[in-house]
Write a protein that holds these residues in place. Structure first.
Motif, PDB file in Angstrom:
ATOM      1  N   LEU A 156       0.822  -1.208   0.000  1.00 44.83           N
ATOM      2  CA  LEU A 156       0.000   0.000   0.000  1.00 44.83           C
ATOM      3  C   LEU A 156       0.860   1.264   0.000  1.00 44.83           C
ATOM      4  CD1 LEU A 156      -2.840  -0.961   2.516  1.00 44.83           C
ATOM      5  CD2 LEU A 156      -2.949  -0.923   0.023  1.00 44.83           C
ATOM      6  N   ALA A 157       1.928   1.250   0.803  1.00 41.40           N
ATOM      7  CA  ALA A 157       2.810   2.426   0.858  1.00 41.40           C
ATOM      8  C   ALA A 157       3.488   2.653  -0.484  1.00 41.40           C
ATOM      9  CB  ALA A 157       3.853   2.246   1.954  1.00 41.40           C
ATOM     10  N   ALA A 158       3.995   1.582  -1.082  1.00 41.27           N
ATOM     11  CA  ALA A 158       4.654   1.701  -2.381  1.00 41.27           C
ATOM     12  C   ALA A 158       3.674   2.184  -3.442  1.00 41.27           C
ATOM     13  CB  ALA A 158       5.259   0.364  -2.781  1.00 41.27           C
ATOM     14  N   ALA A 159       2.464   1.638  -3.423  1.00 40.15           N
ATOM     15  CA  ALA A 159       1.461   2.022  -4.413  1.00 40.15           C
ATOM     16  C   ALA A 159       1.130   3.505  -4.322  1.00 40.15           C
ATOM     17  CB  ALA A 159       0.198   1.183  -4.212  1.00 40.15           C
ATOM     18  N   GLN A 160       0.974   4.008  -3.102  1.00 46.97           N
ATOM     19  CA  GLN A 160       0.645   5.429  -2.963  1.00 46.97           C
ATOM     20  C   GLN A 160       1.789   6.312  -3.440  1.00 46.97           C
ATOM     21  OE1 GLN A 160      -0.240   7.147   1.019  1.00 46.97           O
ATOM     22  NE2 GLN A 160      -1.950   8.150  -0.023  1.00 46.97           N
ATOM     23  N   GLN A 161       3.006   5.952  -3.103  1.00 43.92           N
ATOM     24  CA  GLN A 161       4.154   6.749  -3.529  1.00 43.92           C
ATOM     25  C   GLN A 161       4.292   6.739  -5.051  1.00 43.92           C
ATOM     26  OE1 GLN A 161       4.351   8.284  -0.519  1.00 43.92           O
ATOM     27  NE2 GLN A 161       6.548   8.472  -0.937  1.00 43.92           N
ATOM     28  N   LEU A 162       4.183   5.582  -5.654  1.00 46.22           N
ATOM     29  CA  LEU A 162       4.339   5.473  -7.110  1.00 46.22           C
ATOM     30  C   LEU A 162       3.204   6.179  -7.843  1.00 46.22           C
ATOM     31  CD1 LEU A 162       5.513   1.768  -7.213  1.00 46.22           C
ATOM     32  CD2 LEU A 162       6.839   3.738  -8.035  1.00 46.22           C
ATOM     33  N   ASN A 163       2.015   6.105  -7.284  1.00 40.82           N
ATOM     34  CA  ASN A 163       0.884   6.819  -7.889  1.00 40.82           C
ATOM     35  C   ASN A 163       1.104   8.323  -7.823  1.00 40.82           C
ATOM     36  OD1 ASN A 163      -2.064   6.679  -8.875  1.00 40.82           O
ATOM     37  ND2 ASN A 163      -2.204   8.057  -7.128  1.00 40.82           N
ATOM     38  N   ARG A 164       1.650   8.792  -6.717  1.00 40.41           N
ATOM     39  CA  ARG A 164       1.919  10.233  -6.584  1.00 40.41           C
ATOM     40  C   ARG A 164       3.011  10.698  -7.532  1.00 40.41           C
ATOM     41  NH1 ARG A 164       1.415  11.021   0.044  1.00 40.41           N
ATOM     42  NH2 ARG A 164      -0.875  11.046   0.064  1.00 40.41           N
ATOM     43  N   PHE A 229       3.089  -4.765 -17.806  1.00 34.67           N
ATOM     44  CA  PHE A 229       3.519  -3.640 -16.968  1.00 34.67           C
ATOM     45  C   PHE A 229       4.984  -3.288 -17.218  1.00 34.67           C
ATOM     46  CE2 PHE A 229      -0.199  -5.253 -14.796  1.00 34.67           C
ATOM     47  CZ  PHE A 229      -0.840  -4.097 -14.366  1.00 34.67           C
ATOM     48  N   ASP A 230       5.289  -2.011 -16.994  1.00 33.15           N
ATOM     49  CA  ASP A 230       6.661  -1.532 -17.159  1.00 33.15           C
ATOM     50  C   ASP A 230       7.543  -1.935 -15.982  1.00 33.15           C
ATOM     51  OD1 ASP A 230       6.265  -0.065 -19.652  1.00 33.15           O
ATOM     52  OD2 ASP A 230       5.026   1.296 -18.464  1.00 33.15           O
ATOM     53  N   ALA A 231       6.945  -2.129 -14.813  1.00 32.48           N
ATOM     54  CA  ALA A 231       7.694  -2.552 -13.625  1.00 32.48           C
ATOM     55  C   ALA A 231       6.760  -3.326 -12.714  1.00 32.48           C
ATOM     56  CB  ALA A 231       8.295  -1.361 -12.893  1.00 32.48           C
ATOM     57  N   ILE A 232       7.337  -4.231 -11.955  1.00 42.34           N
ATOM     58  CA  ILE A 232       6.579  -5.033 -10.998  1.00 42.34           C
ATOM     59  C   ILE A 232       7.277  -4.969  -9.647  1.00 42.34           C
ATOM     60  CG2 ILE A 232       5.815  -7.365 -10.401  1.00 42.34           C
ATOM     61  CD1 ILE A 232       5.675  -7.976 -13.381  1.00 42.34           C
ATOM     62  N   LEU A 233       6.493  -4.732  -8.603  1.00 43.49           N
ATOM     63  CA  LEU A 233       7.030  -4.692  -7.240  1.00 43.49           C
ATOM     64  C   LEU A 233       6.351  -5.775  -6.412  1.00 43.49           C
ATOM     65  CD1 LEU A 233       8.729  -3.448  -4.986  1.00 43.49           C
ATOM     66  CD2 LEU A 233       6.927  -1.730  -4.667  1.00 43.49           C
ATOM     67  N   LEU A 234       7.139  -6.688  -5.876  1.00 43.08           N
ATOM     68  CA  LEU A 234       6.624  -7.795  -5.077  1.00 43.08           C
ATOM     69  C   LEU A 234       6.598  -7.431  -3.597  1.00 43.08           C
ATOM     70  CD1 LEU A 234       8.611 -10.715  -6.773  1.00 43.08           C
ATOM     71  CD2 LEU A 234       6.428  -9.716  -7.459  1.00 43.08           C
ATOM     72  N   CYS A 235       5.404  -7.444  -3.024  1.00 40.17           N
ATOM     73  CA  CYS A 235       5.232  -7.118  -1.602  1.00 40.17           C
ATOM     74  C   CYS A 235       4.318  -8.156  -0.955  1.00 40.17           C
ATOM     75  CB  CYS A 235       4.645  -5.721  -1.436  1.00 40.17           C
ATOM     76  SG  CYS A 235       5.647  -4.382  -2.111  1.00 40.17           S
ATOM     77  N   GLY A 236       4.556  -9.424  -1.287  1.00 39.19           N
ATOM     78  CA  GLY A 236       3.662 -10.481  -0.844  1.00 39.19           C
ATOM     79  C   GLY A 236       3.868 -10.993   0.561  1.00 39.19           C
ATOM     80  N   GLY A 237       4.858 -10.482   1.272  1.00 39.86           N
ATOM     81  CA  GLY A 237       5.065 -10.899   2.654  1.00 39.86           C
ATOM     82  C   GLY A 237       5.832 -12.196   2.800  1.00 39.86           C
ATOM     83  N   ALA A 238       6.149 -12.529   4.055  1.00 39.30           N
ATOM     84  CA  ALA A 238       6.801 -13.801   4.397  1.00 39.30           C
ATOM     85  C   ALA A 238       5.734 -14.675   5.020  1.00 39.30           C
ATOM     86  CB  ALA A 238       7.956 -13.561   5.365  1.00 39.30           C
ATOM     87  N   THR A 239       5.099 -15.496   4.204  1.00 35.84           N
ATOM     88  CA  THR A 239       3.871 -16.165   4.625  1.00 35.84           C
ATOM     89  C   THR A 239       3.994 -17.667   4.851  1.00 35.84           C
ATOM     90  OG1 THR A 239       3.254 -16.296   2.292  1.00 35.84           O
ATOM     91  CG2 THR A 239       2.375 -14.440   3.550  1.00 35.84           C
ATOM     92  N   VAL A 240       5.194 -18.227   4.681  1.00 36.38           N
ATOM     93  CA  VAL A 240       5.371 -19.662   4.924  1.00 36.38           C
ATOM     94  C   VAL A 240       5.500 -19.875   6.435  1.00 36.38           C
ATOM     95  CG1 VAL A 240       6.791 -21.695   4.503  1.00 36.38           C
ATOM     96  CG2 VAL A 240       6.490 -19.984   2.697  1.00 36.38           C
ATOM     97  N   ARG A 241       4.557 -20.573   7.006  1.00 38.45           N
ATOM     98  CA  ARG A 241       4.482 -20.715   8.462  1.00 38.45           C
ATOM     99  C   ARG A 241       5.401 -21.819   8.971  1.00 38.45           C
ATOM    100  NH1 ARG A 241      -1.977 -20.822   7.378  1.00 38.45           N
ATOM    101  NH2 ARG A 241      -2.127 -18.671   6.630  1.00 38.45           N
ATOM    102  N   ARG A 461       8.087   2.480   0.824  1.00 35.62           N
ATOM    103  CA  ARG A 461       8.439   3.846   0.420  1.00 35.62           C
ATOM    104  C   ARG A 461       9.801   3.883  -0.275  1.00 35.62           C
ATOM    105  NH1 ARG A 461       5.901   8.277   2.825  1.00 35.62           N
ATOM    106  NH2 ARG A 461       7.887   9.394   2.874  1.00 35.62           N
ATOM    107  N   GLN A 462      10.766   3.196   0.307  1.00 40.84           N
ATOM    108  CA  GLN A 462      12.103   3.190  -0.271  1.00 40.84           C
ATOM    109  C   GLN A 462      12.102   2.536  -1.655  1.00 40.84           C
ATOM    110  OE1 GLN A 462      13.616   5.448   1.945  1.00 40.84           O
ATOM    111  NE2 GLN A 462      15.441   4.173   1.893  1.00 40.84           N
ATOM    112  N   ALA A 463      11.417   1.397  -1.751  1.00 38.97           N
ATOM    113  CA  ALA A 463      11.359   0.689  -3.028  1.00 38.97           C
ATOM    114  C   ALA A 463      10.686   1.540  -4.092  1.00 38.97           C
ATOM    115  CB  ALA A 463      10.616  -0.635  -2.860  1.00 38.97           C
ATOM    116  N   ALA A 464       9.658   2.287  -3.713  1.00 43.62           N
ATOM    117  CA  ALA A 464       8.953   3.142  -4.678  1.00 43.62           C
ATOM    118  C   ALA A 464       9.907   4.138  -5.323  1.00 43.62           C
ATOM    119  CB  ALA A 464       7.795   3.858  -3.986  1.00 43.62           C
ATOM    120  N   HIS A 465      10.799   4.702  -4.534  1.00 41.25           N
ATOM    121  CA  HIS A 465      11.781   5.643  -5.065  1.00 41.25           C
ATOM    122  C   HIS A 465      12.616   4.979  -6.155  1.00 41.25           C
ATOM    123  CE1 HIS A 465      14.942   8.827  -4.926  1.00 41.25           C
ATOM    124  NE2 HIS A 465      15.725   7.800  -5.209  1.00 41.25           N
TER     125      HIS A 465
END
Length: 488
Positions: A156-164, A229-241, A461-465
């Motif tokens: 969500l943070a990356a999406a907002q920054q990139l959209n802005r 897409f021109d770029a892809i950002l993976l933010c799927g989390g660490a979900t393997v329990r 935020r950092q990745a969005a930059h």
């Protein structure tokens, strides 16, 4: 910052809670806010300390003395503006962050630190109440497209920054609603889900497109996404329990904590009936794992009406105060007693589960444990030793495994051809968050492993930059390093 002598005049005051017997009857948030006059006093406690170590304690680099000063002076709108310069979602961190900034507070050397987290929450809640938080769509679009996979705090943070920055952003979420673990991992009594919904509404008004029930790698082919897409950002989390490899682990009644919590959140959301969740009602519940997820299981089990709730932790009991070898301003490993613990639980430390015991029908009816001790030798990993004669059998009809996560799922890495590190996280540069495949980036828990919500937002935020730089050759999005102070 604040009042020069404020830390001498005012004591730290925290929000209070509704009584446990009252609050466990529902899933609502139960904090009782401080009066505005008291919040000003808490802001006044922020010292003119010279070097604000709270900045270094906060992964976002929040401008803490600045917004504290404005709260003390009653300038709430300016405080909200300062807070949002570095933090896209202070309503999340103000409720869920363990507040490493407070452990780094200079006042905390010999007094109670400033109530930074609570001030942060009240700033953003005031901003929403007054209508100061509105959509800020970009004035110019770049015609570049970015896919963000995962709608947790990093995504969500990356999406907002990139959209802005003017890019067209589409966020893919495999669950039926946006939020990631914020939605289905955090119980409503810690954060009600309308808190997520109101922020997502703002993001949608800014032009971000959300696609739910969209599991990239399963429902959506990764190669087609890369073409689109021109770029892809993976933010799927660490979900393997993490599992527990002992006899009886496959019995009915042994469940992963996140399975238990997700189903309950869906019940609270009206998606499933109570009959279809993993219920603790009338059962002897044992939660294995002493972290925040374990605490969430305890609070939820008590709301179900569990017969008893017990918590096991294999580590030794931490001290109640700051350990000598973890001096200020470092994060101390000390005993944490949460609101869920206060609602009813018996806690045991230095205890290891050896076996789950079932009946003839394969249902869990108990478990066996042994007490342990940790042996430390300089230069070697700590060794776990069982203490003979301490074996014990416990009644248990529901065991919840809150053992953390071991890394990210491999599906996306395999489909995109990405390298993974030794911890099975996506291997991405700490310099620019880029993976080994051009145009694909990774951030948050999927890159760094299981961590804090505040780190997830910071990573997004950092990745969005860096994604913006990849697309445009340069970026005006803020970075949290050097003297490059965040810009609106």
């Amino acid at each position: 910052m604040g009042k020069i002598t404020g830390f001498l005049e005012y004591e730290r005051q925290n929000e209070t809670y509704e009584a446990p017997k009252k609050r466990i009857k529902n899933y609502k948030e139960f904090t009782i806010p401080l009066e505005e006059s008291e919040l000003k006093h808490q802001g006044a406690r922020c010292m003119d300390c010279g070097i604000p170590f709270c900045h270094s304690g906060c992964p976002l680099g929040n401008l803490i003395p600045d917004f504290n000063d404005n709260v003390y002076k009653g300038n709430w709108k300016e405080a909200a503006k300062i807070l949002h310069k570095t933090n896209n979602f202070p309503e999340f961190t103000g409720r869920l962050c363990p507040a490493p900034c407070e452990e780094a507070c200079v006042l905390g050397i010999n007094e109670d630190p400033v109530t930074i987290e609570n001030i942060e929450k009240n700033i953003v809640e005031t901003a929403f109440k007054e209508g100061w938080i509105t959509a800020q769509p970009p004035k110019v679009r770049t015609k570049k497209t970015v896919a963000v996979i995962g709608s947790g705090p990093a995504g969500l943070a990356a999406a907002q920054q990139l959209n802005r920055a003017g890019h067209y952003v589409v966020v893919y979420e495999r669950d039926n609603k946006v939020g990631g673990l914020l939605r289905y991992g955090i119980p409503d009594f810690k954060m009600e889900k309308h808190i997520i919904d109101r922020r997502v509404k703002v993001l949608e008004e800014e032009g971000i497109i959300f696609k739910t029930n969209a599991h990239v790698g399963i429902d959506i082919d990764a190669s087609k996404l890369k073409e689109e897409f021109d770029a892809i950002l993976l933010c799927g989390g660490a979900t393997v329990r993490r599992h527990i490899p002992i006899p009886g682990a496959d019995l009915k009644g042994v469940h992963q904590a996140m399975e238990f919590l997700k189903l309950n959140n869906e019940y609270v959301d009206g998606v499933v009936d109570f009959e279809n969740i993993i219920s603790a009602e009338g059962k002897n519940v044992i939660v294995i794992g002493g972290g925040d997820t374990g605490s969430d299981c305890i609070g939820t089990s008590n709301r179900h009406g569990a017969k008893s709730v017990t918590n096991f932790e294999i580590l030794s009991k931490p001290p109640e105060g700051r350990p000598a070898h973890q001096p200020w301003p470092y994060w101390p490993m000390k005993l944490k007693t949460t609101s869920s613990h206060q609602e009813g639980v018996e806690r045991f430390f230095s205890i290891s589960t050896k076996e789950f015991i079932g009946d003839k029908k394969g249902n869990l009816k108990g478990l066996k444990t042994v007490e342990v001790e940790w042996l430390f030798k300089e230069g070697e990993r700590p060794q776990l030793k069982e203490i003979p004669g301490t074996e014990k059998t416990w009644d248990c009809e529901l065991a919840l495994l809150a053992l953390g996560f071991t890394g990210s799922e491999k599906t996306l890495a395999e489909q995109f051809g990405l390298k993974m590190d030794f911890r099975t996280n996506i291997e991405a540069s700490t310099k620019d968050y880029a993976t080994n495949v051009s145009g694909i980036f990774a951030a948050g828990d999927m890159r760094r492993g299981q961590s804090l919500i505040v780190w997830a937002i910071s990573e997004g935020r950092q990745a969005a930059h860096h994604v913006d730089t990849y697309l445009m050759g340069e970026s005006n999005l803020p970075l949290k390093d050097g003297l490059d102070l965040p810009r609106v």
